[in-house]
Design a protein around this motif. Structure first.
Motif, short mmCIF file in Angstrom:
data_model
loop_
_atom_site.label_atom_id
_atom_site.label_comp_id
_atom_site.label_asym_id
_atom_site.label_seq_id
_atom_site.Cartn_x
_atom_site.Cartn_y
_atom_site.Cartn_z
N LEU A 196 32.22 46.62 -12.84
CA LEU A 196 32.87 47.10 -11.62
C LEU A 196 31.95 47.95 -10.76
CD1 LEU A 196 36.40 47.97 -13.04
CD2 LEU A 196 35.77 46.00 -11.64
N LYS A 197 31.06 48.70 -11.37
CA LYS A 197 30.18 49.55 -10.56
C LYS A 197 29.19 48.70 -9.76
CE LYS A 197 26.56 50.74 -13.99
NZ LYS A 197 26.98 49.77 -15.02
N ASP A 198 28.86 47.52 -10.26
CA ASP A 198 28.00 46.62 -9.49
C ASP A 198 28.70 46.16 -8.22
OD1 ASP A 198 25.79 46.58 -11.26
OD2 ASP A 198 26.79 45.11 -12.53
N LEU A 199 29.96 45.76 -8.36
CA LEU A 199 30.70 45.30 -7.19
C LEU A 199 30.89 46.44 -6.20
CD1 LEU A 199 32.28 43.14 -5.71
CD2 LEU A 199 34.29 43.73 -7.09
N ARG A 200 31.20 47.63 -6.69
CA ARG A 200 31.37 48.76 -5.79
C ARG A 200 30.07 49.06 -5.03
NH1 ARG A 200 33.00 51.97 -9.17
NH2 ARG A 200 35.22 52.04 -8.73
N ALA A 201 28.94 48.96 -5.73
CA ALA A 201 27.66 49.23 -5.08
C ALA A 201 27.37 48.24 -3.96
CB ALA A 201 26.53 49.19 -6.12
N VAL A 202 27.68 46.97 -4.17
CA VAL A 202 27.43 45.96 -3.14
C VAL A 202 28.37 46.15 -1.96
CG1 VAL A 202 27.47 43.48 -2.63
CG2 VAL A 202 26.49 44.29 -4.77
N THR A 204 29.73 48.95 -0.98
CA THR A 204 29.27 50.15 -0.28
C THR A 204 28.04 49.85 0.56
OG1 THR A 204 30.14 51.55 -2.06
CG2 THR A 204 28.50 52.53 -0.59
N PHE A 205 27.11 49.09 0.01
CA PHE A 205 25.89 48.74 0.76
C PHE A 205 26.23 47.93 2.00
CE2 PHE A 205 22.76 45.48 1.75
CZ PHE A 205 21.70 46.26 2.16
N LEU A 206 27.12 46.94 1.87
CA LEU A 206 27.42 46.04 2.98
C LEU A 206 28.21 46.72 4.08
CD1 LEU A 206 28.23 42.72 1.08
CD2 LEU A 206 26.17 43.28 2.39
N THR A 207 28.75 47.89 3.83
CA THR A 207 29.43 48.64 4.89
C THR A 207 28.55 49.75 5.46
OG1 THR A 207 30.46 50.03 3.18
CG2 THR A 207 31.75 48.18 4.02
N SER A 208 27.34 49.89 4.94
CA SER A 208 26.38 50.86 5.49
C SER A 208 25.76 50.29 6.76
CB SER A 208 25.30 51.17 4.46
OG SER A 208 24.48 50.03 4.24
N ASP A 209 25.10 51.16 7.54
CA ASP A 209 24.46 50.70 8.78
C ASP A 209 23.45 49.60 8.49
OD1 ASP A 209 25.95 52.50 10.21
OD2 ASP A 209 24.40 54.06 10.23
N GLU A 210 22.73 49.75 7.42
CA GLU A 210 21.72 48.76 7.08
C GLU A 210 22.34 47.48 6.55
OE1 GLU A 210 17.72 48.62 4.29
OE2 GLU A 210 18.66 50.52 4.82
N GLY A 211 23.36 47.63 5.72
CA GLY A 211 23.98 46.47 5.10
C GLY A 211 24.74 45.61 6.08
N LYS A 212 25.31 46.21 7.13
CA LYS A 212 26.06 45.42 8.11
C LYS A 212 25.21 44.34 8.74
CE LYS A 212 29.36 49.06 9.34
NZ LYS A 212 29.80 50.02 10.38
N LEU A 466 20.28 48.36 -6.54
CA LEU A 466 20.57 49.08 -5.29
C LEU A 466 20.23 50.56 -5.41
CD1 LEU A 466 23.93 47.38 -4.29
CD2 LEU A 466 21.74 47.16 -3.12
N THR A 467 20.50 51.13 -6.57
CA THR A 467 20.16 52.54 -6.78
C THR A 467 18.64 52.73 -6.72
OG1 THR A 467 22.11 52.87 -8.18
CG2 THR A 467 20.33 54.47 -8.39
N ALA A 468 17.90 51.84 -7.37
CA ALA A 468 16.44 51.93 -7.33
C ALA A 468 15.92 51.76 -5.91
CB ALA A 468 15.83 50.87 -8.24
N ARG A 469 16.54 50.86 -5.17
CA ARG A 469 16.13 50.64 -3.78
C ARG A 469 16.37 51.88 -2.93
NH1 ARG A 469 18.12 50.22 0.81
NH2 ARG A 469 17.27 48.90 2.47
N GLU A 470 17.54 52.51 -3.13
CA GLU A 470 17.86 53.72 -2.38
C GLU A 470 16.88 54.84 -2.71
OE1 GLU A 470 21.63 56.80 -1.69
OE2 GLU A 470 21.79 55.12 -3.09
N GLN A 471 16.55 54.98 -3.99
CA GLN A 471 15.58 56.00 -4.39
C GLN A 471 14.21 55.71 -3.80
OE1 GLN A 471 15.91 55.81 -8.64
NE2 GLN A 471 17.74 57.14 -8.73
N ALA A 472 13.83 54.44 -3.78
CA ALA A 472 12.55 54.07 -3.20
C ALA A 472 12.54 54.35 -1.70
CB ALA A 472 12.26 52.60 -3.47
N ASP A 473 13.66 54.08 -1.03
CA ASP A 473 13.77 54.39 0.40
C ASP A 473 13.55 55.88 0.65
OD1 ASP A 473 14.14 51.95 1.60
OD2 ASP A 473 16.32 52.02 1.51
N GLN A 474 14.21 56.68 -0.20
CA GLN A 474 14.08 58.13 -0.04
C GLN A 474 12.64 58.58 -0.29
OE1 GLN A 474 16.98 59.63 -2.80
NE2 GLN A 474 18.73 59.15 -1.48
N ALA A 475 12.01 57.99 -1.30
CA ALA A 475 10.61 58.34 -1.59
C ALA A 475 9.70 57.92 -0.45
CB ALA A 475 10.17 57.68 -2.90
#
Length: 540
Positions: A196-202, A204-212, A466-475
């Motif tokens: 379920l956390k995988d589905l929630r992550a996707v 959440t991503f698809l409703t973000s500015d970038e994911g849209k 997605l979590t790794a990607r977000e952390q990489a974005d922040q880095a």
């Protein structure tokens, strides 16, 4: 029974020498007897009931090859439906056919243990001329998500698919379509939705500015719909449902196993712990069936089924189901026959099953119905209309049947409906009740499958990516900010700093960080194919 009645019940060939011929039986009885006189392998259900008498020499049977023409076991609560399932499961197992049973009340586990020869069992055996022997049958016990006594059965979200998950989450048509879009995107981008956390992550991503931006080419996902889906997932988890989704995922080919000696394994899905969650377990049963359909090869007509699948409390599956969902059920039932699987729906009245599905069910075992209310009377009349022409007054018979008695019609070896036969059913030879929970747990842990499925595994999937990607974005953003600061402080190295900045900007602006379409490979997505129900299995 009087002497004349005894003579009437005996076949002409049984009359002793020197005694006159027995009176001929009614033509209706002769027709019924001829209709069930199969030459090939068959299951023995019981003996004919006629005019208040049990005729043990007229055995009511069902040809083994016709079990994959599907069936219905119906009747009011307490009329013996569960024991009928047990009786049929025993005989199928004895003939080498694996069986799947859903145990909602917890009283089917006794199929694994020898029965007890009580007075009622012995009386029933005498009535129907049954050579009763206490016998246990090879069984495996499963439990959804490991809740209860059984080997844990899990499915990944990707495999479960959007149609079935929408039914579990009780989404409307618009929300179901949006969920389908989310699954389509995840499939294309190689994002495995394991839990379920995988589905929630996707979502959440698809409703973000970038994911849209990712959904512009294939349609959008509104914030309101995404919010409903996320809230449904949260409520679902709050009810303790998350253990049902994850890995290791259950391989439905386990249901096709036979035991040493050639007897079919009876797979029992223990559901007492989740019987208050009907949307979940009924939909999970459909996932098992859909997954089998997805994987099994075409075999056409076979001498005996590869599996007989009993779908208990079937009305729960059809309640509040969308048209697309019902169409998928109908198509699955229609087509899975050619893969050697027979499906029996178990419910209270035939009206619980949609007409298009009911029309696919060639074998019928109808236990007693009650007629206490106007609705009961209406259901009774509707049930009578679903039977072929009968020599009985079915309205009277169906309300007068005792426990362990039923009105039966099946398909003959030629595929034609047999005459309707009121039947006193045989007694199961295994234990008619639950086995001791400690013995059940011991049997589960002794199974060769327990080590394979017992412990949940949480490997890298959509959430981790997605979590790794977000952390990489922040880095990367931090590196970019540091590069700008360094550029201001070291003007003579501005060109080099600018060059460094360009490298960072290229990384930040690259597909690795700006688009999931390029951040993960699409090879996994290309390997995912979905069946009628939108279920999928990668790399089987």
């Amino acid at each position: 029974m009087s002497d004349s009645e005894t003579a009437s019940a005996a076949s002409p060939a049984s009359a002793p020498e020197g005694v006159g011929p027995t009176p001929a039986r009614p033509a209706e009885v002769q027709e019924i007897a001829a209709g069930y006189a199969f030459s090939g392998p068959a299951l023995d259900l019981g003996a004919l009931l006629w005019d208040g008498q049990c005729l043990p020499d007229v055995q009511i049977r069902i040809p083994l090859p016709m079990l994959n023409r599907h069936g219905l076991v119906a009747g009011a609560t307490g009329t013996g439906k569960t024991k009928t399932l047990q009786l049929v499961a025993e005989q199928l197992s004895a003939q080498g056919v694996p069986v799947f049973l859903a145990d909602i009340k917890g009283d089917v586990s006794g199929v694994s243990a020898p029965g007890e020869a009580g007075a009622k069992v012995q009386e029933r055996a005498r009535d129907v001329r049954q050579e009763w022997t206490a016998t246990g049958f090879p069984a495996e016990f499963y439990a959804l998500g490991g809740l209860g006594h059984g080997i844990p059965v899990r499915a990944t979200i990707t495999s479960f698919g959007p149609v079935l998950l929408s039914k579990v989450l009780q989404l409307n048509q618009t929300q179901e379509q949006s969920l389908g879009l989310i699954f389509h995107y995840a499939d294309q981008k190689g994002l495995e939705l394991v839990d379920l956390k995988d589905l929630r992550a996707v979502v959440t991503f698809l409703t973000s500015d970038e994911g849209k931006q990712e959904l512009k080419g294939i349609g959008g996902l509104s914030s309101a719909t995404a919010g409903v889906i996320l809230r449904s997932l949260t409520a679902f988890e709050a009810q303790g449902m998350s253990p049902f989704f994850g890995e290791p995922e259950f391989d439905t080919s386990e249901l096709l196993r036979t035991a040493s000696g050639g007897r079919g394994t009876v797979s029992v899905l223990e559901l007492p712990e989740v019987q208050d969650k009907p949307q979940l377990f009924s939909t999970f049963l459909m996932w098992l069936l859909a997954d089998l359909f997805h994987d099994l090869p075409e075999v056409g007509d076979v001498d005996k089924p590869k599996l007989v699948f009993f779908f208990d409390e079937a009305h729960l599956l059809f309640n509040d189901a969308s048209k697309a969902f019902l169409d998928s059920i109908t198509q699955t039932v229609r087509l899975i026959r050619s893969k050697g699987v027979g499906v029996f729906f178990v419910t209270q009245t035939p009206k619980d099953v949609p007409a298009d599905v009911l029309g696919q069910l060639g074998n019928r075992v109808q236990h007693a119905l009650r007629a206490f209310t106007p609705d009961d009377q209406k259901a009774l009349k509707a049930t009578v209309k679903t039977f072929p022409n009968s020599a009985y007054d079915l309205e009277e018979v169906l309300t007068g049947l005792g426990t362990g008695e039923a009105v039966i019609t099946v398909l003959s070896e030629k595929g034609a409906p047999t005459p309707v036969a009121a039947t006193r059913l045989r007694a199961p030879e295994s234990l008619m009740g639950p086995v001791d929970p400690a013995a059940l747990d011991q049997a589960v842990k002794a199974s060769s499958l327990y080590a394979r499925y017992a412990e949940a595994v949480d490997r890298e999937s959509a959430y981790e990516k997605l979590t790794a990607r977000e952390q990489a974005d922040q880095a990367a953003a931090a590196q970019q900010a540091a590069a700008r600061t360094e550029q201001k402080e070291r003007p003579r190295q501005s060109r080099q700093a600018k060059g460094d900045g360009s490298v960072v900007e290229q990384v930040v602006g690259s597909g690795i960080f700006k688009s999931l379409a390029r951040s993960v490979g699409t090879q996994i997505g290309r390997e995912i194919t979905r069946s009628i129900f939108g279920t999928a299995r990668r790399g089987r």
